[in-house]
Design a protein around this motif. Structure first.
Motif, PDB file in Angstrom:
ATOM      1  N   PRO A 184      -5.679  -2.406  -1.568  1.00  0.00           N
ATOM      2  CA  PRO A 184      -4.240  -2.601  -1.741  1.00  0.00           C
ATOM      3  C   PRO A 184      -3.744  -1.965  -3.047  1.00  0.00           C
ATOM      4  O   PRO A 184      -4.451  -1.978  -4.051  1.00  0.00           O
ATOM      5  CB  PRO A 184      -4.073  -4.124  -1.812  1.00  0.00           C
ATOM      6  N   THR A 185      -2.546  -1.414  -3.009  1.00  0.00           N
ATOM      7  CA  THR A 185      -1.910  -0.910  -4.221  1.00  0.00           C
ATOM      8  C   THR A 185      -1.488  -2.102  -5.084  1.00  0.00           C
ATOM      9  O   THR A 185      -1.555  -2.065  -6.306  1.00  0.00           O
ATOM     10  CB  THR A 185      -0.674  -0.052  -3.857  1.00  0.00           C
ATOM     11  N   LYS A 209       0.851  -1.185   0.000  1.00  0.00           N
ATOM     12  CA  LYS A 209       0.000   0.000   0.000  1.00  0.00           C
ATOM     13  C   LYS A 209       0.883   1.230   0.000  1.00  0.00           C
ATOM     14  O   LYS A 209       1.785   1.364   0.827  1.00  0.00           O
ATOM     15  CB  LYS A 209      -0.927   0.023   1.225  1.00  0.00           C
ATOM     16  N   SER A 210       0.618   2.107  -0.965  1.00  0.00           N
ATOM     17  CA  SER A 210       1.341   3.378  -1.058  1.00  0.00           C
ATOM     18  C   SER A 210       0.338   4.518  -1.014  1.00  0.00           C
ATOM     19  O   SER A 210      -0.771   4.401  -1.535  1.00  0.00           O
ATOM     20  CB  SER A 210       2.129   3.455  -2.366  1.00  0.00           C
ATOM     21  N   GLN A 213       4.439   7.344  -1.176  1.00  0.00           N
ATOM     22  CA  GLN A 213       5.043   6.921   0.096  1.00  0.00           C
ATOM     23  C   GLN A 213       4.569   5.501   0.403  1.00  0.00           C
ATOM     24  O   GLN A 213       3.375   5.246   0.514  1.00  0.00           O
ATOM     25  CB  GLN A 213       4.606   7.890   1.208  1.00  0.00           C
ATOM     26  N   THR A 214       5.497   4.544   0.555  1.00  0.00           N
ATOM     27  CA  THR A 214       5.143   3.148   0.828  1.00  0.00           C
ATOM     28  C   THR A 214       4.826   2.972   2.313  1.00  0.00           C
ATOM     29  O   THR A 214       5.660   3.259   3.168  1.00  0.00           O
ATOM     30  CB  THR A 214       6.301   2.205   0.417  1.00  0.00           C
ATOM     31  N   ALA A 215       3.612   2.504   2.600  1.00  0.00           N
ATOM     32  CA  ALA A 215       3.190   2.253   3.990  1.00  0.00           C
ATOM     33  C   ALA A 215       3.299   0.767   4.332  1.00  0.00           C
ATOM     34  O   ALA A 215       3.613   0.407   5.457  1.00  0.00           O
ATOM     35  CB  ALA A 215       1.755   2.733   4.188  1.00  0.00           C
ATOM     36  N   VAL A 216       3.019  -0.087   3.354  1.00  0.00           N
ATOM     37  CA  VAL A 216       3.108  -1.536   3.522  1.00  0.00           C
ATOM     38  C   VAL A 216       3.841  -2.069   2.295  1.00  0.00           C
ATOM     39  O   VAL A 216       3.474  -1.748   1.170  1.00  0.00           O
ATOM     40  CB  VAL A 216       1.705  -2.180   3.642  1.00  0.00           C
ATOM     41  N   ASN A 217       4.870  -2.894   2.546  1.00  0.00           N
ATOM     42  CA  ASN A 217       5.711  -3.358   1.450  1.00  0.00           C
ATOM     43  C   ASN A 217       5.828  -4.883   1.443  1.00  0.00           C
ATOM     44  O   ASN A 217       6.533  -5.461   2.267  1.00  0.00           O
ATOM     45  CB  ASN A 217       7.099  -2.712   1.572  1.00  0.00           C
ATOM     46  N   ASN A 218       5.097  -5.533   0.539  1.00  0.00           N
ATOM     47  CA  ASN A 218       5.192  -6.989   0.320  1.00  0.00           C
ATOM     48  C   ASN A 218       4.939  -7.840   1.567  1.00  0.00           C
ATOM     49  O   ASN A 218       5.759  -8.687   1.918  1.00  0.00           O
ATOM     50  CB  ASN A 218       6.554  -7.358  -0.293  1.00  0.00           C
ATOM     51  N   GLY A 260       2.949   0.055   9.663  1.00  0.00           N
ATOM     52  CA  GLY A 260       2.003  -0.419   8.652  1.00  0.00           C
ATOM     53  C   GLY A 260       1.000  -1.448   9.169  1.00  0.00           C
ATOM     54  O   GLY A 260       0.254  -2.038   8.387  1.00  0.00           O
ATOM     55  N   LYS A 261       0.954  -1.666  10.486  1.00  0.00           N
ATOM     56  CA  LYS A 261       0.030  -2.658  11.058  1.00  0.00           C
ATOM     57  C   LYS A 261      -1.429  -2.283  10.783  1.00  0.00           C
ATOM     58  O   LYS A 261      -2.187  -3.092  10.248  1.00  0.00           O
ATOM     59  CB  LYS A 261       0.241  -2.791  12.579  1.00  0.00           C
ATOM     60  N   SER A 262      -1.800  -1.065  11.124  1.00  0.00           N
ATOM     61  CA  SER A 262      -3.192  -0.627  10.930  1.00  0.00           C
ATOM     62  C   SER A 262      -3.547  -0.589   9.452  1.00  0.00           C
ATOM     63  O   SER A 262      -4.652  -0.975   9.059  1.00  0.00           O
ATOM     64  CB  SER A 262      -3.423   0.753  11.546  1.00  0.00           C
ATOM     65  N   THR A 263      -2.611  -0.154   8.617  1.00  0.00           N
ATOM     66  CA  THR A 263      -2.857  -0.112   7.176  1.00  0.00           C
ATOM     67  C   THR A 263      -3.120  -1.521   6.648  1.00  0.00           C
ATOM     68  O   THR A 263      -4.040  -1.732   5.853  1.00  0.00           O
ATOM     69  CB  THR A 263      -1.657   0.534   6.449  1.00  0.00           C
TER      70      THR A 263
END
Length: 190
Positions: free
Chosen positions: A56-57, A12-13, A17-22, A42-45
């Motif tokens: 999700p991105t 998720k970006s 800006q990347t908030a969650v990455n793979n 990135g837990k809440s995201t």
């Protein structure tokens, strides 16, 4: 091992800006699964993507063996951030509003109040509840639809030690009831 939830390369970006990455998760049915990390990790995201609040991105989410779809929310209960309570209503009345919307019987109100140990609150309004009582009422709301998956984002935030212990006991009781729990925390001891 039967999985209730599986994510593959979830990203998720926000504005580049990347908030969650793979993030790839495999969450077993009838377990308690914790997401641990500092604030901003990135837990809440991630939890918001699992509940459909955010799209999700990139990546995939599977729920109970199939690609996640909006109707899966009928089997997911969530408490993300502050419980959505009507402060001027009692615990019973707060749940009555939701059972009416969901088409559930009043019997379910009594069941969830018993599960979260709020049966003795009577005419006390939710605005007068302690933080721990509000958290438990928020969990009761999330339990109304008898979910297979319960998502709790930082459920012990602001609770005193007794409230934390009561909430831990409650969470530990869910897998025996056929409810898988995902919870997040930034506190290592959790």
């Amino acid at each position: 091992m039967e999985m209730i939830l599986k994510t593959t390369n979830l990203c998720k970006s926000f504005s580049g800006q990347t908030a969650v990455n793979n993030i790839s998760l495999n969450i077993e049915k009838n377990s308690v699964y914790g997401l641990l990390g500092p604030n901003g990790a990135g837990k809440s995201t991630t939890l918001k993507m699992i509940t459909g609040i955010l799209k999700p991105t990139f990546g995939n989410i599977e729920f109970d063996g199939h690609a996640w779809k909006r109707s899966d929310l009928n089997h997911i209960g969530a408490l993300i951030e502050m419980p959505p309570l009507y402060e001027n209503l009692t615990a019973y009345e707060n749940l009555k509003v939701r059972t009416t919307i969901l088409g559930l019987t009043d019997k379910r109100i009594d069941e969830v109040l018993q599960i979260v140990r709020l049966t003795g609150t009577g005419k006390k309004r939710a605005g007068q509840f302690s933080l721990g009582m509000k958290q438990r009422l928020g969990i009761a709301v999330a339990l109304l639809n008898n979910p297979k998956l319960l998502i709790l984002d930082e459920p012990t935030n602001g609770l005193d030690p007794i409230g934390i212990e009561e909430l831990r006991e409650l969470i530990r009781s869910f897998p025996a009831k056929g409810i898988t729990v995902i919870l997040s925390s930034h506190i290592l001891s959790e």
